[in-house]
Structures are given as structure tokens and as C-alpha cells.
Design an enzyme around this catalytic site. Structure first.
Site, PDB file in Angstrom:
ATOM      1  N   GLY A   1       0.836  -1.204   0.000  1.00  0.00           N
ATOM      2  CA  GLY A   1       0.000   0.000   0.000  1.00  0.00           C
ATOM      3  C   GLY A   1       0.866   1.247   0.000  1.00  0.00           C
ATOM      4  N   ALA A   2       0.203   2.402   0.127  1.00  0.00           N
ATOM      5  CA  ALA A   2       0.931   3.675   0.196  1.00  0.00           C
ATOM      6  C   ALA A   2       0.054   4.689   0.918  1.00  0.00           C
ATOM      7  CB  ALA A   2       1.266   4.175  -1.201  1.00  0.00           C
ATOM      8  N   ASP A   3       0.695   5.688   1.506  1.00  0.00           N
ATOM      9  CA  ASP A   3      -0.069   6.764   2.144  1.00  0.00           C
ATOM     10  C   ASP A   3      -0.354   7.894   1.166  1.00  0.00           C
ATOM     11  OD1 ASP A   3      -0.147   5.588   4.811  1.00  0.00           O
ATOM     12  OD2 ASP A   3       2.025   5.798   4.682  1.00  0.00           O
TER      13      ASP A   3
ATOM     14  N   LYS B   1       5.307   6.562   2.097  1.00  0.00           N
ATOM     15  CA  LYS B   1       4.870   5.362   2.816  1.00  0.00           C
ATOM     16  C   LYS B   1       5.380   5.378   4.255  1.00  0.00           C
ATOM     17  CE  LYS B   1       5.355   1.280   1.104  1.00  0.00           C
ATOM     18  NZ  LYS B   1       4.123   0.919   1.831  1.00  0.00           N
ATOM     19  N   GLY B   2       4.858   4.436   5.027  1.00  0.00           N
ATOM     20  CA  GLY B   2       5.385   4.270   6.381  1.00  0.00           C
ATOM     21  C   GLY B   2       4.415   4.643   7.475  1.00  0.00           C
ATOM     22  N   GLY B   3       3.158   4.923   7.072  1.00  0.00           N
ATOM     23  CA  GLY B   3       2.147   5.240   8.081  1.00  0.00           C
ATOM     24  C   GLY B   3       2.038   4.149   9.132  1.00  0.00           C
ATOM     25  N   GLY B   4       2.263   2.915   8.705  1.00  0.00           N
ATOM     26  CA  GLY B   4       2.197   1.789   9.648  1.00  0.00           C
ATOM     27  C   GLY B   4       3.543   1.486  10.302  1.00  0.00           C
TER      28      GLY B   4
ATOM     29  N   GLU C   1       9.749  -2.652   4.041  1.00  0.00           N
ATOM     30  CA  GLU C   1       8.982  -2.491   2.796  1.00  0.00           C
ATOM     31  C   GLU C   1       9.881  -1.991   1.667  1.00  0.00           C
ATOM     32  OE1 GLU C   1       4.582  -1.351   4.619  1.00  0.00           O
ATOM     33  OE2 GLU C   1       5.973   0.248   4.134  1.00  0.00           O
TER      34      GLU C   1
ATOM     35  N   LYS D   1      -5.588   8.377  -1.724  1.00  0.00           N
ATOM     36  CA  LYS D   1      -4.125   8.448  -1.620  1.00  0.00           C
ATOM     37  C   LYS D   1      -3.485   9.211  -2.789  1.00  0.00           C
ATOM     38  CE  LYS D   1      -4.379   5.472   1.829  1.00  0.00           C
ATOM     39  NZ  LYS D   1      -3.973   4.100   1.750  1.00  0.00           N
TER      40      LYS D   1
END
Ligand code: 5RP
Length: 223
Positions: A81-83, A93-96, A102, A120
Site C-alpha cells: 500500500g501507500a499513504d 509510505k510508512g504510516g504503519g 517495505e 491516496k
């Protein structure tokens, strides 16, 4: 079906028998992993390389055989996925908090597929806070050095304590608003001692799967 489910499940169309598949992290790729689990039960042979402990647990629950990164020769495809996704298909990315693994997996994959619901899609990256993974030692100095690049910096917390990544590091969430050159910022951040990796994925996505206003699947490819 919600957008995340539509695009998450669509991504499995890109997976072929005997592939080594990098499994991303998050609520969109959840649907990809669940669908892959169903296909595995029906006879599909794949080996999954999870990008987080959360994804490893999920893949195991859905019956996807997983392997250690160092035990495979190559990754055929990675799905994540992506933010944010820019018009150039660069990603934030990297919200999680799983951005490091990744990025390692996506960089190594022959094909990198991104599943991103319509919320997004942005013209320029930077409205979403940019996660930067840093080692805990000297985090105050690292924060100061990122601030000098022009971003406001906040240590990510969870239950009143610094959030720790699967790698034992911290995340600094940085606001750069409208990142003019993701490529330059990605490099500048990574040159700061103490920074392990940042959430800018520049010129990495081969294909982005999203949906239009009528919930039709749209496949965007890097030209
Ligand atoms: C995790 C990520 C995710 O891919 C990103 O946060 C998107 O997540 P979601 O699919 O839940 O919206 O980069 O580190």
C-alpha cells in the site's frame, strides 16, 4: 465492497505460480494477502516474504508459505500500500511504521505493485507526515538535523512511549508540506547520521492499482 478490498484483491491478478511475493503491510494489502491465502488453498504455489511481523502473522493465518528474505534468490513481485501516490507515481509510505523492510523488499522486487485507494492520489507528496526511521541513540540530534532540512519533526508515540519499529528503531513523523523534489529529499534525509531510512519511495512503483469515482479499477503504469 470498499475501495481497499477492490484494489487489494485485484493485485493478485499479477501473481503467477511459483513466484516469490513480497507482502506489504497495511489495511489495503490485507485484502491481497487474504485473497492469496484463498488461492493457495486452491493450489497456487507461492512463497511470501513478509515486510513486518504483522504481515508475517497474517500470511501464516491465511496459509501462505513464507520464507526468510535471505533464503530466496530473488523476489518476483512485491505488493504494498501507500499513504500518498504522486502524479509521477512516487510514493510516501510508512504510516504503519514498516517502511524500512517495505523499501528493502520493494527495491529488490522485479515488479513493484502499489495498491492505493483514491484518497491516496495527490499532485505533490507531503500533506501526509513523512515517516523517517531513526536509531534511538542520539534521536534529539537527528531530530535537529532533520528540522534543519525544513521539516517539523515529531517522535511517533504509542501508549505514551516512543513507538518502536520491528527493527527496534524510532519513527520521526516529519511535515515538509509539498515536497518539490522527493528524490533530493530522500537522499538528503538518508545522509543524516542516525537516519536508517525514510518513507519516500521514488521511481520505484511499476504499477499503481486504484479506482475511479465509479469504483472501476484503474491501473496506472510508469511510462
Ligand atoms: C505501512 C505502509 C502502508 O502501506 C501505508 O501506510 C498504507 O496503509 P493502508 O493500506 O492501511 O492505508 O506504508 O508502513
Amino acid at each position: 465492497m470498499n475501495e481497499k478490498q477492490i484494489i487489494g484483491e485485484k493485485a493478485v491478478d499479477f501473481v503467477e505460480d511459483n513466484m516469490v511475493v513480497g507482502l506489504g503491510t497495511g489495511s489495503t494489502v490485507f485484502y491481497t494477502i487474504r485473497k492469496l491465502g484463498q488461492l493457495v488453498k486452491q493450489g497456487l504455489h507461492i512463497t511470501g516474504i513478509p515486510t513486518s511481523i504483522q504481515t508475517e502473522e497474517l500470511a501464516t493465518k491465511f496459509g501462505i508459505p513464507i520464507s526468510k528474505f535471505e533464503d530466496v534468490e530473488q523476489i518476483d513481485i512485491a505488493i504494498d500500500g501507500a499513504d500518498e501516490v504522486s502524479s509521477e507515481l512516487d510514493l510516501l509510505k510508512g504510516g504503519g511504521g514498516a517502511l524500512l523492510r517495505e523499501k528493502i523488499v520493494a527495491r529488490e522486487a522485479k515488479t513493484f505493485i502499489v495498491v492505493a485507494d483514491s484518497s491516496k492520489l495527490v499532485q505533490k507528496l507531503g500533506s501526509f507526515l513523512l515517516p523517517v526511521e531513526v536509531i534511538p541513540f542520539g534521536v534529539g540530534v537527528t531530530k535537529k538535523n532533520i528540522y534543519r532540512l525544513g521539516g517539523n519533526v515529531n517522535l511517533r508515540e504509542s501508549k505514551g512511549k516512543p513507538f518502536k519499529t520491528d527493527n527496534g528503531n524510532y519513527i520521526l513523523d516529519c511535515s515538509f508540506s509539498d515536497i518539490l523534489s522527493p528524490k533530493v529529499l530522500e537522499r538528503e534525509l538518508n545522509m543524516i547520521p542516525g537516519v536508517v531510512e525514510n518513507g519516500l519511495f521514488v521511481e520505484m512503483a511499476d504499477t499503481v492499482i486504484t479506482v475511479d469515482q465509479e469504483n472501476n479499477v484503474v491501473i496506472k503504469k510508469l511510462i
